[in-house]
Design an enzyme around this catalytic site. Structure first.
Site, PDB file in Angstrom:
ATOM      1  N   ASN A   9      29.984  23.052  17.783  1.00 60.76           N
ATOM      2  CA  ASN A   9      30.509  24.138  18.605  1.00 60.76           C
ATOM      3  C   ASN A   9      30.557  25.391  17.727  1.00 60.76           C
ATOM      4  OD1 ASN A   9      32.031  25.884  20.151  1.00 60.76           O
ATOM      5  ND2 ASN A   9      33.948  24.737  19.928  1.00 60.76           N
ATOM      6  N   TRP A  10      29.662  26.313  17.999  1.00 55.96           N
ATOM      7  CA  TRP A  10      29.574  27.507  17.144  1.00 55.96           C
ATOM      8  C   TRP A  10      30.665  28.532  17.443  1.00 55.96           C
ATOM      9  CZ3 TRP A  10      23.607  28.885  16.965  1.00 55.96           C
ATOM     10  CH2 TRP A  10      22.965  27.944  16.152  1.00 55.96           C
ATOM     11  N   LYS A  11      31.365  28.381  18.541  1.00 57.20           N
ATOM     12  CA  LYS A  11      32.394  29.364  18.930  1.00 57.20           C
ATOM     13  C   LYS A  11      31.775  30.761  18.956  1.00 57.20           C
ATOM     14  CE  LYS A  11      35.704  26.140  17.089  1.00 57.20           C
ATOM     15  NZ  LYS A  11      36.979  25.869  16.443  1.00 57.20           N
ATOM     16  N   HIS A  95      38.150  23.435  25.843  1.00 59.06           N
ATOM     17  CA  HIS A  95      38.454  23.515  24.406  1.00 59.06           C
ATOM     18  C   HIS A  95      39.855  24.100  24.219  1.00 59.06           C
ATOM     19  CE1 HIS A  95      38.362  24.725  20.215  1.00 59.06           C
ATOM     20  NE2 HIS A  95      37.412  23.821  20.059  1.00 59.06           N
ATOM     21  N   GLU A  97      40.975  26.266  22.341  1.00 51.78           N
ATOM     22  CA  GLU A  97      41.009  27.744  22.225  1.00 51.78           C
ATOM     23  C   GLU A  97      40.935  28.389  23.603  1.00 51.78           C
ATOM     24  OE1 GLU A  97      37.855  28.007  19.333  1.00 51.78           O
ATOM     25  OE2 GLU A  97      39.160  27.008  17.882  1.00 51.78           O
ATOM     26  N   GLU A 164      40.526  16.351  20.189  1.00 47.52           N
ATOM     27  CA  GLU A 164      40.638  17.347  19.129  1.00 47.52           C
ATOM     28  C   GLU A 164      42.107  17.721  18.928  1.00 47.52           C
ATOM     29  OE1 GLU A 164      36.714  19.622  18.482  1.00 47.52           O
ATOM     30  OE2 GLU A 164      37.878  20.684  19.987  1.00 47.52           O
ATOM     31  N   GLY A 170      40.006  23.725  12.472  1.00 50.14           N
ATOM     32  CA  GLY A 170      39.834  24.877  11.596  1.00 50.14           C
ATOM     33  C   GLY A 170      40.869  24.947  10.482  1.00 50.14           C
ATOM     34  N   SER A 209      38.094  19.592  11.912  1.00 45.83           N
ATOM     35  CA  SER A 209      37.794  19.548  10.473  1.00 45.83           C
ATOM     36  C   SER A 209      36.906  18.368  10.063  1.00 45.83           C
ATOM     37  CB  SER A 209      39.090  19.580   9.651  1.00 45.83           C
ATOM     38  OG  SER A 209      39.769  20.816   9.882  1.00 45.83           O
ATOM     39  N   GLY A 231      33.481  24.554  12.190  1.00 45.46           N
ATOM     40  CA  GLY A 231      33.050  25.243  10.971  1.00 45.46           C
ATOM     41  C   GLY A 231      31.847  24.624  10.280  1.00 45.46           C
TER      42      GLY A 231
HETATM   43  P1  PGA Z   1      36.588  22.641  13.196  1.00 46.57           P
HETATM   44  O1  PGA Z   1      36.546  22.931  14.786  1.00 46.57           O
HETATM   45  O2  PGA Z   1      35.547  21.583  12.921  1.00 46.57           O
HETATM   46  O3  PGA Z   1      36.241  23.955  12.562  1.00 46.57           O
HETATM   47  O4  PGA Z   1      37.944  22.164  12.869  1.00 46.57           O
HETATM   48  C1  PGA Z   1      36.405  21.893  15.696  1.00 46.57           C
HETATM   49  C2  PGA Z   1      36.397  22.432  17.114  1.00 46.57           C
HETATM   50  O5  PGA Z   1      37.163  23.337  17.423  1.00 46.57           O
HETATM   51  O6  PGA Z   1      35.620  21.957  17.972  1.00 46.57           O
END
Ligand code: PGA
Length: 249
Positions: A9-11, A95, A97, A164, A170, A209, A231
């Protein structure tokens, strides 16, 4: 045997030229890895360019969100058919976010999941508890609600549930393999409750992570069938290594 699903997931990262650069380095690293599903989710603006890059490879593409209506006066939104048209086979929905910054609730997530599946997209629906919810002993209740409401009137085919934990996203603070397995087993039970003996095809993947260093131990867990990577999914080498995970026994 279920195919593992490894998704990046590149966000809100990468321009079109950065997207092309990524795939030119990444695709040779995962050539021949056909026993697993490898998915990349660029931002909307880079979808079409990414589709051109992955053509002819086994790598698939996801969008990071979708709207539930088919078309019309919904400024800023993108429909399931538009995603298919741009070359997506998958879409990430719900997600944390989106839930946190854009007020998406379980009912909105469910509308999106239903619309995306109806259009023929494979859905990666995200669930997970916050640190506060975990520490106050509410994690399982929150996750059960997210899964049951998100999957109301949703069939079990073409469905991936991503666990998640928000405290692990992150932050560099991964759930341990035991913590992940505990929640995955719980989600598997909730999904069995919904679908009975038809729950088989649903894959539960872990996100938060994930790195080249911890992917093998996470993928060794009995109920973990893949990873959603933020990330570490931005760099061809690290995502290439994650996608090449080896199953420990
Ligand atoms: P992260 O993000 O690997 O940077 O912790 C995971 C995600 O939000 O899908």
């Amino acid at each position: 045997m279920k195919k593992y699903c490894i998704a990046a997931n590149w966000k809100m990262n990468k321009t079109i030229s950065e997207t092309k650069e990524f795939f030119r380095a990444f695709l040779p690293l995962v050539r021949g890895l056909e026993d697993r599903e490898i998915v990349v989710a660029p931002p909307f603006t880079a979808l079409f360019a990414a589709a051109e890059e992955i053509r002819g490879s086994a790598v698939r593409m996801a969008a990071q969100d979708v709207f539930w209506e088919e078309k019309g006066a919904f400024t800023g939104e993108v429909s399931p058919a538009m995603l298919l048209d741009a070359g997506c086979s998958h879409v990430i929905i719900g997600h944390s976010e989106r839930r946190q910054y854009f007020s998406e609730d379980d009912v909105a997530v469910n509308r999106k999941v239903r619309a995306a599946k109806k259009a023929g997209l494979e859905v990666i629906m995200c669930v997970g508890e916050s640190l506060d919810e975990r520490e106050s002993g509410r994690a399982f209740d929150v996750i059960k609600r997210q899964v049951e409401t998100g999957l109301t009137e949703v069939s079990p085919e073409h469905l991936v549930v991503a666990y998640e934990p928000i405290w692990a996203i992150g932050t560099g603070k991964t759930a341990t393999a035991d913590q992940a397995q505990e929640v995955h087993a719980f989600i598997a039970k909730v999904i069995s409750g919904l679908y009975g003996d038809k729950a088989g095809p649903v894959r539960i993947i872990y996100g938060g992570s994930v790195t080249p260093d911890n992917v093998d131990s996470l993928m060794a867990c009995e109920d973990v069938f893949g990873a959603l990577v933020g990330g570490a999914g931005l760099k061809p080498e690290s995502f290439g290594r994650i996608a090449s995970f080896k199953k420990e026994n």
